[in-house]
Structure formats: structure tokens, C-alpha cells
Design an enzyme around this catalytic site. Structure first.
Site, PDB file in Angstrom:
ATOM      1  N   ALA A 150       8.655 -55.215  -8.892  1.00  0.00           N
ATOM      2  CA  ALA A 150       9.263 -57.423  -7.846  1.00  0.00           C
ATOM      3  C   ALA A 150       9.678 -56.512  -6.625  1.00  0.00           C
ATOM      4  CB  ALA A 150       9.872 -57.697  -8.826  1.00  0.00           C
ATOM      5  N   HIS A 179      10.381 -53.905  -5.286  1.00  0.00           N
ATOM      6  CA  HIS A 179       9.180 -53.075  -3.713  1.00  0.00           C
ATOM      7  C   HIS A 179       8.600 -54.649  -2.789  1.00  0.00           C
ATOM      8  CE1 HIS A 179       9.505 -49.384  -6.438  1.00  0.00           C
ATOM      9  NE2 HIS A 179      10.536 -48.531  -5.006  1.00  0.00           N
TER      10      HIS A 179
HETATM   11  P1  AMP Z   1      12.408 -46.309  -4.111  1.00  0.00           P
HETATM   12  O1  AMP Z   1      10.615 -46.464  -4.026  1.00  0.00           O
HETATM   13  O2  AMP Z   1      12.944 -46.304  -5.000  1.00  0.00           O
HETATM   14  O3  AMP Z   1      12.587 -44.859  -2.717  1.00  0.00           O
HETATM   15  O4  AMP Z   1      12.764 -47.365  -2.977  1.00  0.00           O
HETATM   16  C1  AMP Z   1      11.596 -47.920  -1.848  1.00  0.00           C
HETATM   17  C2  AMP Z   1      12.180 -48.750  -1.499  1.00  0.00           C
HETATM   18  O5  AMP Z   1      12.356 -50.043  -2.202  1.00  0.00           O
HETATM   19  C3  AMP Z   1      13.864 -48.543  -0.594  1.00  0.00           C
HETATM   20  O6  AMP Z   1      14.191 -49.531  -0.149  1.00  0.00           O
HETATM   21  C4  AMP Z   1      15.101 -49.124  -2.007  1.00  0.00           C
HETATM   22  O7  AMP Z   1      16.047 -49.598  -1.219  1.00  0.00           O
HETATM   23  C5  AMP Z   1      14.141 -51.061  -2.178  1.00  0.00           C
HETATM   24  N1  AMP Z   1      14.345 -50.988  -3.151  1.00  0.00           N
HETATM   25  C6  AMP Z   1      14.344 -50.122  -5.350  1.00  0.00           C
HETATM   26  N2  AMP Z   1      14.850 -51.299  -6.327  1.00  0.00           N
HETATM   27  C7  AMP Z   1      14.650 -52.092  -4.973  1.00  0.00           C
HETATM   28  C8  AMP Z   1      15.701 -53.479  -5.805  1.00  0.00           C
HETATM   29  N3  AMP Z   1      16.004 -53.739  -7.078  1.00  0.00           N
HETATM   30  N4  AMP Z   1      15.682 -54.820  -4.455  1.00  0.00           N
HETATM   31  C9  AMP Z   1      14.936 -54.345  -3.503  1.00  0.00           C
HETATM   32  N5  AMP Z   1      15.175 -53.496  -2.877  1.00  0.00           N
HETATM   33  C10 AMP Z   1      14.762 -52.955  -3.844  1.00  0.00           C
END
Ligand code: AMP
Length: 311
Positions: free
Chosen positions: A65, A67
Site C-alpha cells: 500500500a 507503493h
Molecule cells: P522500494 O520498492 O522499496 O525500492 O520502494 C520504492 C519506493 O517506495 C521508494 O521511494 C520508497 O521510499 C517508497 N516506499 C516504500 N515503502 C514505503 C512506505 N511505507 N511509505 C512510503 N513510501 C514507501
């Protein structure tokens, strides 16, 4: 195929996103989409709005959620949303979880269909790094070797390199990132300024599950007792924010009091940084600050952060 679907009370007309694994195809689909939007606008007498805006949401997949909140923000910021899904080997160190990082492209695409995303860019490592690894890389600088960078040497060089590549491939006007990865946001913003990128970034607040744990693809690896213990991280940050008026020392103490009592949580760092420099603040710091925490719960590395207002 287009079909109506009910999502939480909203009725959307859904089109499955195009899942694209080629740079040429992505660029030509984006150019076509921009032309189609421009002609539709011209048909409605709405010329003069400028080129349709492309918004990129870079991810490593295993979408949750958090993402999808980024995706919704992206939709509000432009005309064409591209979500990239790429588990970037360059940002994983030896012995890290590259091999076991969750990969679930089909489920991710279904979730993005429900959000009305038209394009998913899902390249292979071979496409991104035809020679095995990029020999030219972005260097994150001094802040890149602190905190997450100290625990994961080379992580931020690898992250910035793939972000630069994705920006050059997609050519977005805006890219959306999550505040959950605060050091990543700081370093991407600095790279965009230092290297004069035209893309600007938009930052979305941390999305949490009930109980406070920040959503993360890595949470899937937590067993129930570990998940319960992991809540100490957000509880610690919340406690810190609530006593921030008493200063940095009180904030750190309040967070330690919640986190250090959890035997399943192995604290890596708990620091307060100045958001302008991302360097640790002294005890006398006043004004905006950010508390960062990282810990190992079992084999799972978790990070979280919160804004502190130190009066
Ligand atoms: P990742 O797939 O972990 O590389 O994350 C992709 C993007 O989603 C990055 O910009 C993360 O900071 C963001 N993201 C991941 N988890 C969260 C969360 N719980 N709240 C807000 N953004 C998130």
C-alpha cells in the site's frame, strides 16, 4: 482487455498496464501516448497546456500500500504514469538479500492495473547492465557512506546509478519517492541538483500498518513475534517526537527506552540529523530535524524515520 472493477467503493474502468522490457519500446510508447493526449486536447480546444507530463515511480516491486500511495500521488502530478520494477543488483552488497528479495511481477501488475497505471517498465539486469555492471557510476559522496551507507557499503552509489539510468530512459518530468527512505530522498535530491537533471522529485509521507510499522516489502519475511517486536521502532520514533520539545537528548532517550527493551530488535543506529545536511546534530540543535533508525529483526533489515521539531 478493459473491464469495470470495484475498488473500495470506487468504480474504475481498468486497462491492464503494458509491461515493457525494452528501452526502445518504452520510449516509443511514451511518445505515442504524449501525441495521443496532445491530439485529444487539441480536439477539445485545449492546446497550449504544454507537453503531457510523464511521472515515474521507481520501485523494486513486491508492491504494498505504500507503493500504491506513491502511484496515486503520481497520477495527480502528471498525465502519464510509469512504474518501474527492477531489483537493482548494483545496490545490494555481498551477502545481502538480492537472491531472496521478493519478486512477484504478476501480482504487482494486477495491483497497478487497479490503479489505472498504463506503463510498467520491468527491465532485466542484462538490459540495464549489459556488461554485468555499470563501469560508469554515480558517487553518492560523504553522506552516502553514513547510516545506511555505513551498513551497506556502495548501496547508495548503486541506487543513484540506477535512478540516473531510469531518469535517462524514461525522461520523467517528476519522479515520486517515499519518505520512508529518507537518506535516499536526500541523496537523490542532491544528485538532481549536482548533475543538473531536469526531473524534479515529489516525496510522499511514510505509509504505516495498524500498530505503526512502516510498510516495506521486507516485512513479508517477518514472523509474527518479529513483526510485533518491530513495532518498537515506530513506537520509539513516536515517543521521541512527543518529547522533542525537551531537546535532542530527551528524544533519543525516549526512543531508546522503547527499542532497547525488545530482545528481537538489534539496533544498528538511532540518530538525529539536520535535514539540510543529513549530518548528526549536536545536543543544542534547534529547528527541524529528523530521527533515523535502523535495526535487524531476525535477518530482516528495517529502517524508519520521523520529523522532529526541536524548538
Ligand atoms: P522500494 O520498492 O522499496 O525500492 O520502494 C520504492 C519506493 O517506495 C521508494 O521511494 C520508497 O521510499 C517508497 N516506499 C516504500 N515503502 C514505503 C512506505 N511505507 N511509505 C512510503 N513510501 C514507501
Amino acid at each position: 482487455m478493459t473491464q469495470p472493477q470495484h475498488t473500495g467503493g470506487r468504480v474504475n474502468v481498468l486497462t491492464k498496464p503494458a509491461v515493457i522490457g525494452s528501452i526502445e519500446e518504452l520510449r516509443s510508447r511514451l511518445t505515442d501516448a504524449q501525441s495521443r493526449i496532445e491530439s485529444a486536447r487539441a480536439g477539445r480546444g485545449e492546446a497550449g497546456l504544454g507537453r503531457p507530463r510523464i511521472v515515474l515511480v521507481p520501485t523494486m516491486g513486491a508492491l504494498h500500500a505504500g507503493h500504491l500511495t506513491l502511484v496515486r500521488r503520481a497520477r495527480s502530478l502528471g498525465d502519464i504514469v510509469v512504474v518501474s520494477i527492477f531489483v537493482n543488483p548494483l545496490q545490494f552488497g555481498v551477502g545481502e538479500d538480492l537472491g531472496s528479495y521478493p519478486r512477484m511481477l504478476e501480482a504487482d501488475v494486477a495491483a497497478l492495473a487497479a490503479e489505472g497505471v498504463p506503463f510498467v517498465f520491468a527491465p532485466t539486469s542484462q538490459l540495464m547492465y549489459p556488461d554485468g555492471a555499470a563501469s560508469t557510476r554515480v558517487v553518492a559522496g560523504a553522506v552516502g557512506s553514513l547510516f545506511e551507507g555505513a551498513a551497506r557499503p556502495g548501496h547508495f552509489d548503486g541506487m543513484l546509478t540506477v535512478v540516473a539510468k531510469l531518469f535517462n530512459i524514461v525522461g520523467p518530468d517528476v519522479a515520486v519517492f517515499g519518505q520512508k527512505d529518507a537518506q535516499q530522498v536526500f541523496l537523490v535530491e542532491r544528485m538532481l541538483a549536482d548533475l543538473n537533471f531536469r526531473t524534479r522529485i515529489e516525496v510522499v509521507p511514510i505509509v504505516r500498518e495498524d500498530g505503526g510499522l512502516a510498510l516495506s516489502s521486507r516485512n513479508r519475511a517477518l514472523e509474527p513475534a518479529q513483526r510485533a517486536a518491530a513495532r518498537a521502532l515506530s513506537a520509539g520514533l513516536e515517543a521521541a517526537a512527543s518529547v522533542a520539545a525537551q531537546g535532542v537528548g530527551a528524544a533519543l532517550q525516549a526512543a531508546h527506552a522503547r527499542i532497547d527493551v525488545q530482545p528481537l530488535v538489534k539496533l544498528d543506529y538511532l540518530v538525529v540529523v539536520d535535514p539540510r545536511t543529513f549530518l548528526p546534530v549536536g545536543g543544542e540543535h534547534h529547528g527541524p530535524a529528523r530521527m533515523l533508525v535502523a535495526a535487524l529483526v531476525g535477518h530482516t533489515r528495517l529502517i524508519d524515520n520521523v520529523a522532529l521539531d526541536l524548538p
